[in-house]
Write a protein that holds these residues in place. Structure first.
Motif, PDB file in Angstrom:
ATOM      1  N   SER A   1       3.484   6.664 -15.434  1.00  0.00           N
ATOM      2  CA  SER A   1       4.463   6.932 -14.436  1.00  0.00           C
ATOM      3  C   SER A   1       4.142   5.719 -13.111  1.00  0.00           C
ATOM      4  CB  SER A   1       4.343   8.211 -13.950  1.00  0.00           C
ATOM      5  OG  SER A   1       5.318   8.483 -12.959  1.00  0.00           O
ATOM      6  N   ILE A   2       3.138   5.474 -12.598  1.00  0.00           N
ATOM      7  CA  ILE A   2       2.746   4.586 -11.572  1.00  0.00           C
ATOM      8  C   ILE A   2       3.423   3.316 -11.898  1.00  0.00           C
ATOM      9  CG2 ILE A   2       0.906   3.454 -10.512  1.00  0.00           C
ATOM     10  CD1 ILE A   2      -0.714   6.261 -10.513  1.00  0.00           C
TER      11      ILE A   2
ATOM     12  N   ILE B   1       1.048  -1.222  -0.179  1.00  0.00           N
ATOM     13  CA  ILE B   1      -0.141   0.095  -0.167  1.00  0.00           C
ATOM     14  C   ILE B   1       0.917   1.242   0.069  1.00  0.00           C
ATOM     15  CG2 ILE B   1      -1.831   1.505   1.599  1.00  0.00           C
ATOM     16  CD1 ILE B   1      -2.818  -1.275   2.387  1.00  0.00           C
ATOM     17  N   GLY B   2       1.942   1.074   0.965  1.00  0.00           N
ATOM     18  CA  GLY B   2       2.796   2.354   1.100  1.00  0.00           C
ATOM     19  C   GLY B   2       3.627   2.700  -0.317  1.00  0.00           C
ATOM     20  N   SER B   3       4.089   1.604  -1.090  1.00  0.00           N
ATOM     21  CA  SER B   3       4.641   1.705  -2.376  1.00  0.00           C
ATOM     22  C   SER B   3       3.650   2.191  -3.402  1.00  0.00           C
ATOM     23  CB  SER B   3       5.107   0.039  -3.270  1.00  0.00           C
ATOM     24  OG  SER B   3       6.058  -0.103  -1.817  1.00  0.00           O
ATOM     25  N   ARG B   4       2.379   1.719  -3.523  1.00  0.00           N
ATOM     26  CA  ARG B   4       1.551   2.196  -4.456  1.00  0.00           C
ATOM     27  C   ARG B   4       1.180   3.785  -4.257  1.00  0.00           C
ATOM     28  NH1 ARG B   4       0.068  -3.226  -3.712  1.00  0.00           N
ATOM     29  NH2 ARG B   4      -1.662  -2.693  -2.229  1.00  0.00           N
ATOM     30  N   LEU B   5       1.123   4.048  -2.826  1.00  0.00           N
ATOM     31  CA  LEU B   5       0.701   5.506  -2.566  1.00  0.00           C
ATOM     32  C   LEU B   5       1.992   6.287  -2.923  1.00  0.00           C
ATOM     33  CD1 LEU B   5      -1.064   7.552  -1.217  1.00  0.00           C
ATOM     34  CD2 LEU B   5      -0.135   6.892   1.060  1.00  0.00           C
ATOM     35  N   ASP B   6       3.162   6.044  -2.681  1.00  0.00           N
ATOM     36  CA  ASP B   6       4.272   6.679  -2.932  1.00  0.00           C
ATOM     37  C   ASP B   6       4.609   6.753  -4.390  1.00  0.00           C
ATOM     38  OD1 ASP B   6       6.130   8.343  -1.831  1.00  0.00           O
ATOM     39  OD2 ASP B   6       7.864   7.216  -2.490  1.00  0.00           O
ATOM     40  N   ALA B   7       4.216   5.826  -5.233  1.00  0.00           N
ATOM     41  CA  ALA B   7       4.219   5.734  -6.886  1.00  0.00           C
ATOM     42  C   ALA B   7       3.272   7.026  -7.250  1.00  0.00           C
ATOM     43  CB  ALA B   7       3.805   4.421  -7.183  1.00  0.00           C
ATOM     44  N   LEU B   8       2.156   6.989  -6.753  1.00  0.00           N
ATOM     45  CA  LEU B   8       1.218   8.117  -6.958  1.00  0.00           C
ATOM     46  C   LEU B   8       1.656   9.328  -6.802  1.00  0.00           C
ATOM     47  CD1 LEU B   8      -1.506   9.122  -7.993  1.00  0.00           C
ATOM     48  CD2 LEU B   8      -2.409   8.636  -5.661  1.00  0.00           C
TER      49      LEU B   8
ATOM     50  N   TYR C   1      -5.529  -0.139  -2.077  1.00  0.00           N
ATOM     51  CA  TYR C   1      -5.417  -1.450  -1.014  1.00  0.00           C
ATOM     52  C   TYR C   1      -5.061  -2.687  -1.809  1.00  0.00           C
ATOM     53  CZ  TYR C   1      -7.112   1.942   2.121  1.00  0.00           C
ATOM     54  OH  TYR C   1      -7.013   3.116   2.927  1.00  0.00           O
ATOM     55  N   ARG C   2      -5.254  -3.122  -3.153  1.00  0.00           N
ATOM     56  CA  ARG C   2      -5.237  -4.245  -3.665  1.00  0.00           C
ATOM     57  C   ARG C   2      -4.367  -4.249  -4.778  1.00  0.00           C
ATOM     58  NH1 ARG C   2     -10.859  -6.100  -5.220  1.00  0.00           N
ATOM     59  NH2 ARG C   2      -9.734  -7.780  -5.829  1.00  0.00           N
ATOM     60  N   GLY C   3      -3.855  -3.078  -5.275  1.00  0.00           N
ATOM     61  CA  GLY C   3      -2.906  -3.131  -6.253  1.00  0.00           C
ATOM     62  C   GLY C   3      -3.390  -3.182  -7.747  1.00  0.00           C
ATOM     63  N   THR C   4      -5.069  -3.215  -8.043  1.00  0.00           N
ATOM     64  CA  THR C   4      -5.524  -3.174  -9.141  1.00  0.00           C
ATOM     65  C   THR C   4      -5.115  -2.046  -9.857  1.00  0.00           C
ATOM     66  OG1 THR C   4      -7.218  -4.378  -8.071  1.00  0.00           O
ATOM     67  CG2 THR C   4      -7.675  -3.341 -10.409  1.00  0.00           C
ATOM     68  N   LEU C   5      -4.726  -2.501 -11.186  1.00  0.00           N
ATOM     69  CA  LEU C   5      -4.032  -1.202 -11.994  1.00  0.00           C
ATOM     70  C   LEU C   5      -5.080  -0.762 -13.117  1.00  0.00           C
ATOM     71  CD1 LEU C   5      -0.367  -2.426 -12.588  1.00  0.00           C
ATOM     72  CD2 LEU C   5      -1.231  -0.793 -10.997  1.00  0.00           C
ATOM     73  N   GLU C   6      -6.111  -1.441 -13.080  1.00  0.00           N
ATOM     74  CA  GLU C   6      -7.121  -0.869 -14.009  1.00  0.00           C
ATOM     75  C   GLU C   6      -7.708   0.327 -13.682  1.00  0.00           C
ATOM     76  OE1 GLU C   6     -10.058  -3.779 -14.156  1.00  0.00           O
ATOM     77  OE2 GLU C   6      -8.589  -5.672 -14.752  1.00  0.00           O
ATOM     78  N   LYS C   7      -8.053   1.181 -14.577  1.00  0.00           N
ATOM     79  CA  LYS C   7      -8.815   2.276 -14.398  1.00  0.00           C
ATOM     80  C   LYS C   7      -7.827   3.518 -13.602  1.00  0.00           C
ATOM     81  CE  LYS C   7     -13.326   0.148 -14.170  1.00  0.00           C
ATOM     82  NZ  LYS C   7     -14.351  -0.241 -13.339  1.00  0.00           N
TER      83      LYS C   7
ATOM     84  N   VAL D   1      -8.890   4.004   6.160  1.00  0.00           N
ATOM     85  CA  VAL D   1      -9.829   4.160   5.065  1.00  0.00           C
ATOM     86  C   VAL D   1     -10.194   5.571   4.558  1.00  0.00           C
ATOM     87  CG1 VAL D   1     -12.187   3.563   4.440  1.00  0.00           C
ATOM     88  CG2 VAL D   1     -10.776   1.793   5.452  1.00  0.00           C
ATOM     89  N   GLU D   2     -10.424   6.034   5.632  1.00  0.00           N
ATOM     90  CA  GLU D   2     -10.676   7.711   5.590  1.00  0.00           C
ATOM     91  C   GLU D   2      -9.374   8.456   4.670  1.00  0.00           C
ATOM     92  OE1 GLU D   2     -10.347   6.407   8.443  1.00  0.00           O
ATOM     93  OE2 GLU D   2     -12.778   6.101   9.047  1.00  0.00           O
ATOM     94  N   MET D   3      -8.234   8.094   4.957  1.00  0.00           N
ATOM     95  CA  MET D   3      -7.126   8.521   4.151  1.00  0.00           C
ATOM     96  C   MET D   3      -7.126   8.119   2.768  1.00  0.00           C
ATOM     97  SD  MET D   3      -4.248   8.427   6.938  1.00  0.00           S
ATOM     98  CE  MET D   3      -4.274   8.937   8.478  1.00  0.00           C
ATOM     99  N   GLY D   4      -7.483   6.860   2.658  1.00  0.00           N
ATOM    100  CA  GLY D   4      -7.514   6.060   1.310  1.00  0.00           C
ATOM    101  C   GLY D   4      -8.690   6.774   0.597  1.00  0.00           C
TER     102      GLY D   4
END
Length: 114
Positions: free
Chosen positions: A104-105, A31-38, A90-96, A72-75
């Motif tokens: 870039s993500i 989750i942290g990796s995906r957030l920082d990639a964004l 939360y799940r790493g779904t790259l669609e949409k 969840v509120e932050m997400g």
């Protein structure tokens, strides 16, 4: 415990007693990796990005290291502010993924061009 791993999209599954469906274990590092990639895709510094979503910058640092959960509120705030889905966070779904951030993500998460 059974583990299936696909890079930062690691899913740990614990088998529940009494024949219930497997319960996923939260992957805080992913989750942290995906957030920082964004965040990297936005081009913002960590503190500025955190504040843009209403997250305390010191909490943000702990979240991206996997030391603290992304509430969840932050997400939801990240999802609304930047147009990514909760499934991505939360799940790493790259669609949409928003087209402006998708390439870039994916590059930041995999180390390869999309």
């Amino acid at each position: 415990m059974e583990e299936t791993s696909i890079g930062v999209f690691s899913i740990l599954v614990m088998i529940c007693p009494m024949g219930k469906a497997p319960m996923p274990k939260m992957d805080h590092e992913g989750i942290g990796s995906r957030l920082d990639a964004l965040r990297t895709a936005t081009g913002l510094e960590k503190g500025v990005f955190a504040e843009s979503c209403g997250i305390d910058p010191s909490s943000y640092s702990k979240i991206i290291k996997g030391e603290k959960a992304l509430k969840v509120e932050m997400g939801y705030a990240v999802s609304v502010r930047w147009g990514v889905s909760m499934d991505y966070l939360y799940r790493g779904t790259l669609e949409k993924l928003p087209p402006s951030f998708a390439s870039s993500i994916i590059t930041n998460l995999t180390g390869r061009d999309a």
